[in-house]
Design an enzyme around this catalytic site. Sequence first.
Site, PDB file in Angstrom:
ATOM      1  N   SER A   1     -15.298 -20.123 -42.406  1.00  0.00           N
ATOM      2  CA  SER A   1     -14.373 -20.981 -43.161  1.00  0.00           C
ATOM      3  C   SER A   1     -14.056 -20.307 -44.487  1.00  0.00           C
ATOM      4  O   SER A   1     -14.903 -19.591 -45.047  1.00  0.00           O
ATOM      5  CB  SER A   1     -15.031 -22.334 -43.430  1.00  0.00           C
ATOM      6  OG  SER A   1     -14.254 -23.085 -44.352  1.00  0.00           O
TER       7      SER A   1
ATOM      8  N   TYR B   1     -22.224 -27.817 -45.357  1.00  0.00           N
ATOM      9  CA  TYR B   1     -21.182 -27.208 -44.505  1.00  0.00           C
ATOM     10  C   TYR B   1     -20.766 -25.844 -45.084  1.00  0.00           C
ATOM     11  O   TYR B   1     -20.764 -24.829 -44.373  1.00  0.00           O
ATOM     12  CB  TYR B   1     -19.961 -28.139 -44.417  1.00  0.00           C
ATOM     13  CG  TYR B   1     -18.788 -27.494 -43.718  1.00  0.00           C
ATOM     14  CD1 TYR B   1     -18.783 -27.349 -42.331  1.00  0.00           C
ATOM     15  CD2 TYR B   1     -17.698 -27.000 -44.437  1.00  0.00           C
ATOM     16  CE1 TYR B   1     -17.724 -26.734 -41.679  1.00  0.00           C
ATOM     17  CE2 TYR B   1     -16.633 -26.388 -43.802  1.00  0.00           C
ATOM     18  CZ  TYR B   1     -16.652 -26.258 -42.416  1.00  0.00           C
ATOM     19  OH  TYR B   1     -15.609 -25.633 -41.787  1.00  0.00           O
TER      20      TYR B   1
HETATM   21  N1  LIG Z   1      -9.981 -27.489 -39.478  1.00  0.00           N
HETATM   22  C1  LIG Z   1     -10.313 -26.873 -40.593  1.00  0.00           C
HETATM   23  O1  LIG Z   1      -9.775 -27.162 -41.674  1.00  0.00           O
HETATM   24  C2  LIG Z   1     -11.335 -25.781 -40.557  1.00  0.00           C
HETATM   25  C3  LIG Z   1     -11.432 -24.937 -41.662  1.00  0.00           C
HETATM   26  C4  LIG Z   1     -12.394 -23.932 -41.666  1.00  0.00           C
HETATM   27  C5  LIG Z   1     -13.235 -23.785 -40.578  1.00  0.00           C
HETATM   28  N2  LIG Z   1     -13.120 -24.617 -39.506  1.00  0.00           N
HETATM   29  C6  LIG Z   1     -14.062 -24.436 -38.387  1.00  0.00           C
HETATM   30  O2  LIG Z   1     -13.379 -24.424 -37.172  1.00  0.00           O
HETATM   31  C7  LIG Z   1     -14.278 -24.808 -36.128  1.00  0.00           C
HETATM   32  C8  LIG Z   1     -13.574 -25.823 -35.247  1.00  0.00           C
HETATM   33  O3  LIG Z   1     -13.332 -26.997 -36.001  1.00  0.00           O
HETATM   34  P1  LIG Z   1     -11.987 -27.843 -35.849  1.00  0.00           P
HETATM   35  O4  LIG Z   1     -11.320 -27.844 -37.158  1.00  0.00           O
HETATM   36  O5  LIG Z   1     -11.257 -27.408 -34.667  1.00  0.00           O
HETATM   37  O6  LIG Z   1     -12.573 -29.320 -35.677  1.00  0.00           O
HETATM   38  P2  LIG Z   1     -12.839 -30.220 -34.402  1.00  0.00           P
HETATM   39  O7  LIG Z   1     -11.566 -30.526 -33.694  1.00  0.00           O
HETATM   40  O8  LIG Z   1     -13.679 -31.341 -34.883  1.00  0.00           O
HETATM   41  O9  LIG Z   1     -13.676 -29.268 -33.442  1.00  0.00           O
HETATM   42  C9  LIG Z   1     -15.059 -29.157 -33.519  1.00  0.00           C
HETATM   43  C10 LIG Z   1     -15.557 -28.783 -32.137  1.00  0.00           C
HETATM   44  O10 LIG Z   1     -16.954 -28.565 -32.203  1.00  0.00           O
HETATM   45  C11 LIG Z   1     -17.578 -29.273 -31.150  1.00  0.00           C
HETATM   46  N3  LIG Z   1     -18.911 -29.689 -31.557  1.00  0.00           N
HETATM   47  C12 LIG Z   1     -19.274 -30.292 -32.704  1.00  0.00           C
HETATM   48  N4  LIG Z   1     -20.592 -30.560 -32.700  1.00  0.00           N
HETATM   49  C13 LIG Z   1     -21.066 -30.107 -31.512  1.00  0.00           C
HETATM   50  C14 LIG Z   1     -22.335 -30.106 -30.901  1.00  0.00           C
HETATM   51  N5  LIG Z   1     -23.418 -30.638 -31.498  1.00  0.00           N
HETATM   52  N6  LIG Z   1     -22.446 -29.568 -29.671  1.00  0.00           N
HETATM   53  C15 LIG Z   1     -21.385 -29.045 -29.040  1.00  0.00           C
HETATM   54  N7  LIG Z   1     -20.151 -29.015 -29.559  1.00  0.00           N
HETATM   55  C16 LIG Z   1     -19.996 -29.553 -30.783  1.00  0.00           C
HETATM   56  C17 LIG Z   1     -16.677 -30.452 -30.862  1.00  0.00           C
HETATM   57  O11 LIG Z   1     -16.787 -30.851 -29.512  1.00  0.00           O
HETATM   58  P3  LIG Z   1     -17.515 -32.187 -29.018  1.00  0.00           P
HETATM   59  O12 LIG Z   1     -17.283 -33.248 -30.034  1.00  0.00           O
HETATM   60  O13 LIG Z   1     -16.884 -32.453 -27.690  1.00  0.00           O
HETATM   61  O14 LIG Z   1     -18.945 -31.799 -28.905  1.00  0.00           O
HETATM   62  C18 LIG Z   1     -15.300 -29.864 -31.105  1.00  0.00           C
HETATM   63  O15 LIG Z   1     -14.806 -29.275 -29.930  1.00  0.00           O
HETATM   64  C19 LIG Z   1     -15.526 -25.349 -36.804  1.00  0.00           C
HETATM   65  O16 LIG Z   1     -16.545 -24.366 -36.788  1.00  0.00           O
HETATM   66  C20 LIG Z   1     -15.064 -25.567 -38.233  1.00  0.00           C
HETATM   67  O17 LIG Z   1     -16.106 -25.476 -39.162  1.00  0.00           O
HETATM   68  C21 LIG Z   1     -12.189 -25.594 -39.470  1.00  0.00           C
END
Ligand SMILES: NC(=O)c1ccc[n+]([C@@H]2O[C@H](COP(=O)([O-])OP(=O)(O)OC[C@H]3O[C@@H](n4cnc5c(N)ncnc54)[C@H](OP(=O)(O)O)[C@@H]3O)[C@@H](O)[C@H]2O)c1
Length: 251
Positions: A139, A152
């Site tokens: 991130s 986080y």
């Molecule tokens: N969106 C942003 O602004 C942003 C910015 C920087 C970094 N990121 C990073 O991008 C990545 C994806 O996030 P996103 O933004 O796409 O959010 P998201 O839609 O909430 O995706 C998170 C994913 O992680 C899975 N997950 C969470 N906890 C889990 C667990 N205990 N076991 C297995 N799977 C788990 C969820 O699937 P289930 O709920 O089905 O388990 C979901 O598919 C993350 O690492 C996040 O930190 C996002």
Amino acid sequence: MNLTGRTILITGGTSGIGLALAEAFHQRGNQVIIAGRRQALLDEITAAHPGMHGHQIDMRDSAAITGLAEHVEALFPDLDMLVNNAGISQLEAWDEDTIDIDTSLATIETNILGVLRLTAALLPTISRQPSATILTTTSGLAFVPRSNYATYCASKAFLHSWLQSLRHQLRRKSIEVIELTPPYVQTQLAGPQQANDPAAMPLADYIAEVIALLDEPAPADGEILVERVKALRTAERRGVYREVFASLNPA
Ligand SMILES: NC(=O)c1ccc[n+]([C@@H]2O[C@H](COP(=O)([O-])OP(=O)(O)OC[C@H]3O[C@@H](n4cnc5c(N)ncnc54)[C@H](OP(=O)(O)O)[C@@H]3O)[C@@H](O)[C@H]2O)c1
């Protein structure tokens, strides 16, 4: 990076960035395996994308991670790309009388331990391939934290450091270690409101820019940085760290 004809496991593939990457990779003719906790979404997504495979897993469960690695080795022995993308981001208040330590621990278990355990479990499979990729989502907040997401941001800073060491240690194997560093993107990571937040980058725009960068040879430092995240990534280098920190963390 070659993005066709590969066998790719994506954690956090049920929504947001992971799902969008899974769809983009699947569209290019790769064998894609998505993993996540929500079985209904796994079923829905794999039904909509013939050939895509789903695997239910809680990344906080170390035995389940071992099971996933065994499952992949048995069904997809050609796995040559691991996308460590699952993550959670939850508010924390360290100034309250009672600290909710469970939120911090869940973040560490998911964002750090889950990545380390799965990478360790799959390295034997990945190492066998003529060439392979480990791509891990960190991130922009790894580089300048938002204090209300303390653990986080720290978890992503951990991964940034760990990935540099992993990349160095694997330099003699044909395994590229890539860090995907998103800016603030329209997903539901921090709650439903984020998906419509005009301050966040539209998900489709983010994925399009990422795929274009992945299509090029991997940069020497292994970092996939879209334009929007560079202000955070380079804040310290540019000598504006305090100002950027203050803008994220108003007094
Ligand atoms: N969106 C942003 O602004 C942003 C910015 C920087 C970094 N990121 C990073 O991008 C990545 C994806 O996030 P996103 O933004 O796409 O959010 P998201 O839609 O909430 O995706 C998170 C994913 O992680 C899975 N997950 C969470 N906890 C889990 C667990 N205990 N076991 C297995 N799977 C788990 C969820 O699937 P289930 O709920 O089905 O388990 C979901 O598919 C993350 O690492 C996040 O930190 C996002």
